[in-house]
Design an enzyme around this catalytic site. Structure first.
Site, short mmCIF file in Angstrom:
data_model
loop_
_atom_site.label_atom_id
_atom_site.label_comp_id
_atom_site.label_asym_id
_atom_site.label_seq_id
_atom_site.Cartn_x
_atom_site.Cartn_y
_atom_site.Cartn_z
N CYS A 262 0.84 -1.20 0.00
CA CYS A 262 0.00 0.00 0.00
C CYS A 262 0.88 1.25 0.00
CB CYS A 262 -1.00 -0.03 1.15
SG CYS A 262 -2.37 1.14 0.90
N HIS B 83 -3.96 -4.73 -0.15
CA HIS B 83 -3.51 -5.29 1.12
C HIS B 83 -3.57 -6.82 1.06
CE1 HIS B 83 -3.26 -1.66 3.63
NE2 HIS B 83 -4.10 -1.19 2.73
N GLU C 281 -2.63 -8.86 3.25
CA GLU C 281 -3.02 -9.36 4.58
C GLU C 281 -4.53 -9.27 4.81
OE1 GLU C 281 -2.78 -4.96 5.27
OE2 GLU C 281 -1.73 -6.40 3.99
#
Length: 184
Positions: A60, A162, A164
């Site tokens: 990001c 992202h 994650e």
């Protein structure tokens, strides 16, 4: 071992948890964007990592920091590792800014280690995108403009989305990055 650079503007806790979930150890370093990276001498460390051909992944804002400069709040120099400029997502596209949500990745570089993400969805949260030469763009997502989702230059990688927060697709991408590290 993976080092996580925390500049107080990211989601390092979730990144660290995702890496641990897939069996990769991670350690964090504290900073707060480019000025704090500079204050703490981390810019030199990051450039040394790149010069030593050690794999580097920016997520990001971390991806955006890899580029020459950002237009956010006026021109701000970045790390200059990949040529390009970070620009605001135009607000005249009829789409909400910040861009928050799932988008499909269109593959631009079939030779990439991340080519398995083709046509898969990842989770984006951002108001800025990178304007760079197509040779560095691995995937794009359509958000009224083509937003680079993954960028690459040598052993330097960036993900605008992202991983994650992108479920199994994101974990697979982090595993792929982990495999790059193991091969070094």
């Amino acid at each position: 071992m993976i080092a996580i650079i925390d500049y107080d503007a990211g989601n390092t806790f979730n990144v660290q948890k995702a890496l641990q979930h897939i069996g990769l150890d991670a350690v964090g370093a504290y900073a707060s964007a480019v000025s704090v990276l500079r204050e703490r001498g981390l810019i030199d460390v990051i450039h040394e990592v790149v010069e030593r051909n050690i794999p580097l992944l920016g997520i990001c804002l971390g991806m955006q920091l890899l580029f020459d400069e950002s237009e956010e709040y006026g021109p701000t120099p970045g790390l200059g590792i990949i040529p390009g400029t970070v620009k605001a997502i135009p607000n005249n596209l009829g789409l909400r800014v910040p861009h928050m949500g799932w988008n499909q990745n269109t593959l631009c570089r079939k030779d990439s280690v991340f080519s398995d993400v083709a046509d898969k969805y990842t989770y984006f949260v951002h108001s800025y995108y990178v304007d760079t030469d197509s040779q560095y763009i691995t995937t794009t997502a359509d958000y009224g403009i083509k937003v680079p989702g993954i960028v690459e230059r040598g052993n330097v990688y960036g993900m605008q989305f992202h991983p994650e927060k992108s479920g199994n697709v994101g974990l697979d991408l982090l595993r792929t990055f982990g495999n790059i590290i193991v091969k070094k």
